[in-house]
Design a protein around this motif. Structure first.
Motif, PDB file in Angstrom:
ATOM      1  N   THR A 293       0.804  -1.223   0.000  1.00 38.14           N
ATOM      2  CA  THR A 293       0.000   0.000   0.000  1.00 38.14           C
ATOM      3  C   THR A 293       0.835   1.270   0.000  1.00 38.14           C
ATOM      4  OG1 THR A 293      -0.187  -0.338   2.383  1.00 38.14           O
ATOM      5  CG2 THR A 293      -2.072  -0.974   1.037  1.00 38.14           C
ATOM      6  N   SER A 294       2.139   1.146   0.141  1.00 41.01           N
ATOM      7  CA  SER A 294       3.007   2.310   0.003  1.00 41.01           C
ATOM      8  C   SER A 294       3.496   2.468  -1.434  1.00 41.01           C
ATOM      9  CB  SER A 294       4.221   2.197   0.941  1.00 41.01           C
ATOM     10  OG  SER A 294       5.054   1.115   0.561  1.00 41.01           O
ATOM     11  N   LYS A 295       3.142   1.497  -2.297  1.00 35.00           N
ATOM     12  CA  LYS A 295       3.602   1.506  -3.690  1.00 35.00           C
ATOM     13  C   LYS A 295       2.472   1.679  -4.692  1.00 35.00           C
ATOM     14  CE  LYS A 295       7.846   0.656  -2.403  1.00 35.00           C
ATOM     15  NZ  LYS A 295       8.888   1.695  -2.524  1.00 35.00           N
ATOM     16  N   VAL A 296       1.258   1.239  -4.338  1.00 37.30           N
ATOM     17  CA  VAL A 296       0.157   1.244  -5.306  1.00 37.30           C
ATOM     18  C   VAL A 296      -1.093   1.861  -4.688  1.00 37.30           C
ATOM     19  CG1 VAL A 296       1.060  -0.839  -6.421  1.00 37.30           C
ATOM     20  CG2 VAL A 296      -0.695  -1.052  -4.652  1.00 37.30           C
ATOM     21  N   ASP A 297      -2.028   2.227  -5.548  1.00 34.50           N
ATOM     22  CA  ASP A 297      -3.313   2.795  -5.133  1.00 34.50           C
ATOM     23  C   ASP A 297      -4.347   1.672  -5.052  1.00 34.50           C
ATOM     24  OD1 ASP A 297      -5.527   4.316  -4.668  1.00 34.50           O
ATOM     25  OD2 ASP A 297      -5.630   5.214  -6.652  1.00 34.50           O
ATOM     26  N   ILE A 298      -5.016   1.538  -3.899  1.00 35.00           N
ATOM     27  CA  ILE A 298      -5.993   0.453  -3.720  1.00 35.00           C
ATOM     28  C   ILE A 298      -7.432   0.971  -3.757  1.00 35.00           C
ATOM     29  CG2 ILE A 298      -4.358  -0.976  -2.436  1.00 35.00           C
ATOM     30  CD1 ILE A 298      -5.762  -0.103   0.149  1.00 35.00           C
ATOM     31  N   THR A 299      -7.633   2.151  -4.351  1.00 34.36           N
ATOM     32  CA  THR A 299      -8.948   2.795  -4.361  1.00 34.36           C
ATOM     33  C   THR A 299     -10.037   1.917  -4.964  1.00 34.36           C
ATOM     34  OG1 THR A 299      -7.992   5.008  -4.456  1.00 34.36           O
ATOM     35  CG2 THR A 299     -10.249   4.767  -5.252  1.00 34.36           C
ATOM     36  N   PHE A 300      -9.721   1.196  -6.040  1.00 40.05           N
ATOM     37  CA  PHE A 300     -10.764   0.495  -6.793  1.00 40.05           C
ATOM     38  C   PHE A 300     -11.064  -0.900  -6.258  1.00 40.05           C
ATOM     39  CE2 PHE A 300      -9.045   3.591  -9.836  1.00 40.05           C
ATOM     40  CZ  PHE A 300     -10.204   4.275 -10.114  1.00 40.05           C
ATOM     41  N   LYS A 301     -10.586  -1.227  -5.077  1.00 44.36           N
ATOM     42  CA  LYS A 301     -10.958  -2.492  -4.453  1.00 44.36           C
ATOM     43  C   LYS A 301     -12.329  -2.353  -3.796  1.00 44.36           C
ATOM     44  CE  LYS A 301      -7.444  -5.176  -5.335  1.00 44.36           C
ATOM     45  NZ  LYS A 301      -7.599  -6.470  -6.056  1.00 44.36           N
ATOM     46  N   ASN A 302     -13.034  -3.468  -3.704  1.00 41.54           N
ATOM     47  CA  ASN A 302     -14.400  -3.429  -3.186  1.00 41.54           C
ATOM     48  C   ASN A 302     -14.437  -3.392  -1.662  1.00 41.54           C
ATOM     49  OD1 ASN A 302     -17.270  -3.559  -3.501  1.00 41.54           O
ATOM     50  ND2 ASN A 302     -17.193  -5.700  -2.866  1.00 41.54           N
ATOM     51  N   ARG A 303     -13.690  -4.294  -1.020  1.00 41.08           N
ATOM     52  CA  ARG A 303     -13.611  -4.343   0.436  1.00 41.08           C
ATOM     53  C   ARG A 303     -12.145  -4.408   0.836  1.00 41.08           C
ATOM     54  NH1 ARG A 303     -16.832  -9.686   1.644  1.00 41.08           N
ATOM     55  NH2 ARG A 303     -16.384  -9.190   3.820  1.00 41.08           N
ATOM     56  N   TYR A 304     -11.878  -4.027   2.074  1.00 37.34           N
ATOM     57  CA  TYR A 304     -10.508  -4.031   2.587  1.00 37.34           C
ATOM     58  C   TYR A 304     -10.480  -4.921   3.821  1.00 37.34           C
ATOM     59  CZ  TYR A 304     -10.471  -0.145  -0.613  1.00 37.34           C
ATOM     60  OH  TYR A 304     -10.613   0.620  -1.750  1.00 37.34           O
ATOM     61  N   ILE A 305      -9.649  -5.992   3.763  1.00 35.03           N
ATOM     62  CA  ILE A 305      -9.705  -7.069   4.740  1.00 35.03           C
ATOM     63  C   ILE A 305      -8.331  -7.300   5.359  1.00 35.03           C
ATOM     64  CG2 ILE A 305     -10.384  -9.464   5.118  1.00 35.03           C
ATOM     65  CD1 ILE A 305     -12.647  -7.775   3.926  1.00 35.03           C
ATOM     66  N   TYR A 306      -8.293  -7.454   6.690  1.00 34.06           N
ATOM     67  CA  TYR A 306      -7.089  -7.934   7.367  1.00 34.06           C
ATOM     68  C   TYR A 306      -7.446  -9.199   8.115  1.00 34.06           C
ATOM     69  CZ  TYR A 306      -3.235  -8.378  10.656  1.00 34.06           C
ATOM     70  OH  TYR A 306      -2.168  -8.872  11.384  1.00 34.06           O
ATOM     71  N   ILE A 307      -6.715 -10.287   7.844  1.00 32.63           N
ATOM     72  CA  ILE A 307      -6.964 -11.580   8.479  1.00 32.63           C
ATOM     73  C   ILE A 307      -5.728 -11.957   9.276  1.00 32.63           C
ATOM     74  CG2 ILE A 307      -7.571 -13.991   8.129  1.00 32.63           C
ATOM     75  CD1 ILE A 307      -8.710 -13.193   5.392  1.00 32.63           C
TER      76      ILE A 307
END
Length: 500
Positions: A293-307
């Motif tokens: 996430t320090s290299k790319v843009d994650i704007t167009f993802k639907n959900r953001y998940i940490y497992i």
């Protein structure tokens, strides 16, 4: 005699004044209805706007409740501002280019999605595309229909030959997958969708394209935006048949785009030589992490998940690392803690925003025996509690074991059921050597393709702190085998980091 002869003239004068007053009242009422109330008229209104507006409007009735339109200046003044005229010229130039390239024609039924004050709709009409309408959150008849952002958009499927979005509405959508589905539904097969976006890199472009699985990429190019910033114009064409690909239906390997290989190539190197003080060395290595996430843009993802697989207590990695240190781009992440050890379950009941799965991540659904290790002589409490593992009990003079009966679940199948490739998934895995079972299962089922970034602690027979030259006998794997496992993950397209 004079009074009799003057009476008809006085009556006519009074009647004329009454009629004039009525005309003025109706004129004021009409002006109010048109310029202020907007969308449609109540039954008593003097108004020319129908209750249904635009090409292909669905059969459902557009609500007749007046919609107030908040503007900085009255509508006629907006049309004469320099900004409006500049925007009109900008979009006219864009649409003329699209006509010359064959993506738009004067006969196209056209929709501008997320229009602001209708400058893009008016530009289409000025260059001859007369059958054009806009869609915004608030209506502004006759060019703009309200309803943007609702569960379903107010048009039938396969209505438009051409759709345009130039104001970042896809980025701003709370549910981009559903929103993209609605945009696709309204577009005719063979029709073109043109989007102006600020997708900054190949990763975000790929994420954007994944939202529109019904469409084929025709062209992507950088250009000057209306505010002189650099934007990207993406042109898609709706295929005659929908793409039926679902997760897991194409072979057994993940597709690794070139841009993803480049990201992995630039990741921090693994520690090739086995450290004498592994915990200290690996903890220091976190400074070298090159987070995705320090290299790319994650704007167009639907959900953001940490497992967090093998989460232990909340502060172990969720509270002290992920929430404080992981760069989240201001996105709100759903957090899942997977922990089989009952000693840690009570704490999670008070933690908001964290879903606890009180089971063991495993390769199938079955009952397991869970071994908890601790040093002899220490009081049995949370801080002295060792890591749990799914293995047969081993005898050793260096630790004692407590056995618990727990439920294991098929972790790979759970991932595939709960999430899609449109989601952004970060995973930490610390499962006390069970990674040598779980990782092959994730690869076999292609569930590994869903994971964007992984932090893996690999367990091997480390040197003992107490006794130089001696190794612990708890694990059977070597440091070299751990390196092989880490390298294999990067080879199949997973950005994995060495955890501790």
């Amino acid at each position: 005699m004079d009074l009799l002869t003057s009476t008809p003239g006085l009556a006519r004068n009074i009647l004329f004044r009454i009629l004039s007053f009525c005309v003025i009242v109706f004129a004021i009422r009409f002006a109010y209805t048109v310029t202020i109330k907007g969308v449609s008229c109540d039954s008593g209104d003097f108004c020319f706007f129908p209750k249904r507006i635009g090409p292909g409007v669905r059969d459902r009735v557009i609500p007749s409740t007046p919609v107030s339109i908040s503007r900085a200046v009255p509508l006629p003044d907006v049309w004469t501002t320099k900004r409006y005229r500049k925007a009109l010229g900008y979009y006219s130039s864009i649409f003329r280019d699209l006509i010359s390239e064959g993506y738009l024609s004067p006969n196209s039924k056209s929709l501008c999605i997320g229009t602001l004050i209708g400058e893009d709709v008016e530009a289409l009409r000025e260059i001859g595309v007369k059958d054009s309408i806009g869609l915004a959150k608030k209506a502004s008849p006759p060019l703009i229909l309200g309803g943007l952002g609702a569960h379903s958009q107010p048009f039938d499927e396969n209505t438009f030959d051409f759709e345009f979005s130039g104001n970042g509405v896809v980025e701003q959508s709370r549910n981009p997958v559903q929103f993209a589905s609605e945009i696709s539904r309204m577009l005719k097969p063979g029709g073109f969708l043109v989007v102006h976006t600020k997708a900054k890199d190949a990763y975000s472009l790929h994420s954007f394209l994944n939202l529109f699985n019904c469409c084929r990429l025709v062209k992507s190019r950088e250009m000057d935006g209306l505010d002189s910033s650099i934007i990207r114009e993406i042109i898609l064409r709706k295929e005659l048949e929908m793409n039926s690909f679902q997760n897991g239906s194409r072979g057994t390997k993940c597709s690794i785009p070139g841009y993803k290989r480049e990201i992995i190539k630039k990741a921090e190197p693994f520690i090739e030589e086995e450290p004498l003080k592994p915990w200290i060395t690996l903890k220091r290595n976190i400074k070298n992490f090159k987070y995705l996430t320090s290299k790319v843009d994650i704007t167009f993802k639907n959900r953001y998940i940490y497992i967090d697989v093998g989460a232990r207590n909340y502060g172990s990695s969720i509270g002290n690392w992920f929430k404080k240190q992981y760069p989240k781009q201001n996105k709100s992440f759903e957090i899942y803690a997977i922990e089989a050890d009952q000693a840690f379950h009570e704490e999670y009941r008070t933690k908001k925003g964290v879903t606890l799965l009180p089971f063991a991540a495993w390769v199938r659904n079955e009952t397991l025996f869970f071994e908890i290790t601790r040093n002899p002589g220490k009081k049995f409490e949370e801080k002295s509690r060792g890591m749990g593992r799914i293995q047969q009990v081993q005898s050793s003079a260096n630790y004692m074991a407590d056995i618990e009966k727990i439920q294991g679940f098929d972790f790979a199948e759970w991932l595939k059921k709960e999430f899609t490739e449109s989601d952004f998934i970060v995973m930490k895995m610390d499962v006390d050597a069970t990674e040598f079972h779980l990782i092959p299962r994730l690869v076999e089922t292609r569930a590994i393709c869903l994971i964007d970034e992984m932090f893996l602690e690999c367990h091997y027979n480390r040197w003992q702190r107490c006794c130089p030259g001696q190794r612990r006998t708890k694990y059977q794997k070597t440091y070299s085998q751990c390196l092989d496992l880490l390298r294999s993950l990067r080879e199949i397209g997973v950005l994995v980091h060495q955890w501790w």
